[in-house]
Design an enzyme around this catalytic site. Structure first.
Site: not given
Length: 363
Positions: A37, A249
């Protein structure tokens, strides 16, 4: 790594199939399937599923109908493909069109279904699956199962990665009790860690997942699995800075003295989690270096001050995952698990598959 690729994700299919054989050997005759999956845990369903089939796997587990259809496109008729979430109302015909087997999770799905299927029992997870009271209804009203060919009865362990937890034995006992109330059918309970709990958890079919892809089946034991995934990036730029200069940042990292900062072209858009800001690490030539500053969409920054200048030059390779960077340790630093790191791997990497079944051909 090719000269024109800045980042490469390598998936070692030979290691993957070796991990599959590891579980086969532990099962001593019990069938061994595979969870594929979430695009085979981020490793690429279209490459992983055929490699496992070539290794002898005949039972494949996906989560959704769309994943099942994708799996059928790369697997032949010998493969049984099980869809764990079961059929959404109105989708039943598509299962037949693609020879997919649903896990039936509630009485409504059972009422709508005709044909072969898996009965999913809830033995303690309180997620999908028939709870004990609904199993009791089926036992009292067996005609509800009249049109269903039960291929397997399955459940899922909640704490198998912690072998000492009492929930494991409790779930095993409840699963056995629930199975005894239903028509006789083969059973499936064990995931990767469940296989290693012992033969009492094996039943007829096991479903390893994370262990196939190199993750540690256990929370606090040495990892017995081979490494499958390796993420590498080339240094894009190296800056020499000094106090009071900052990195990234928010000026979130301030250097305290002369420093060299290497920038790499990987960020949270590539599945490298932002939660590793100030916590992550990488490896250059076998030497661990710290991630500093905030992770941005496309870039991360490493403090390479302790390395000789020639070891950290633009173009030099850095291991970000795999190699000397253990996936479970990195996941813990990010406050998550290896499953999430793998299934978040982005699409901007150049992907390279190793092993005979891949013919070493890049995607």
């Amino acid at each position: 790594m090719d000269a024109h690729h800045a980042t490469t994700l390598t998936i070692d299919l030979e290691a993957l199939t070796a991990n599959y054989r590891f579980f086969v050997d532990h099962l001593a005759g019990c069938a061994c399937g595979a969870a594929v999956k979430a695009d085979a845990y981020g490793c690429g369903l279209e490459r992983v599923a055929p490699a496992l089939a070539a290794a002898g796997c005949r039972h494949f587990f996906v989560a959704t109908l769309d994943e099942g259809i994708s799996a059928r496109q790369v697997l032949d008729a010998r493969a049984e493909i099980f869809v764990l979430n079961g059929p959404v109302a109105g989708s039943e015909a598509e299962f037949g069109n693609h020879a997919l087997l649903p896990a039936l999770n509630d009485l409504g799905q059972i009422e709508r279904w005709q044909g072969p299927a898996v009965l999913h029992l809830d033995s303690g997870m309180s997620r999908l699956g028939l709870p004990p009271q609904e199993v009791a209804i089926l036992a009292a009203e067996p005609e509800r199962l009249g049109g269903i060919e039960i291929r397997y009865v399955m459940s899922h362990l909640s704490c198998a990665d912690e072998p000492e937890r009492p929930e494991n034995a409790a779930q095993l006992a409840l699963f056995q009790t629930l199975c005894a109330q239903l028509p006789t059918a083969p059973a499936s309970l064990a995931n990767s860690a469940g296989i290693l709990l012992g033969p009492q958890y094996h039943f007829d079919l096991a479903r390893p997942g994370i262990g196939l892809y190199g993750g540690n089946p256990f929370a606090a034991r040495a990892n017995p699995m081979r490494q499958v995934v390796r993420l590498q990036a080339k240094i894009a730029q190296v800056r020499e800075i000094d106090s009071p200069q900052t990195v990234g940042y928010g000026a979130a990292h301030r250097v305290t003295g002369p420093s060299r900062i290497a920038t790499l072209p990987v960020g949270y858009a590539d599945g490298y989690p932002r939660s590793l800001s100030h916590k992550g690490f990488a490896s250059i030539g076998g030497v661990r270096v710290a991630l500093v500053g905030r992770i941005s969409m496309d870039l991360i920054t490493l403090d390479v001050s302790a390395l000789p200048p020639q070891a950290a030059q633009p173009g030099n390779l850095v291991d970000l995952l795999g190699g000397d960077v253990d996936i479970d340790e990195l996941a813990a630093a990010a406050g998550t698990i290896s499953y999430e790191l793998l299934t978040s791997l982005g699409q901007r990497y150049r992907r390279r598959y190793l092993g005979r079944t891949a013919d070493a051909v890049p995607s």
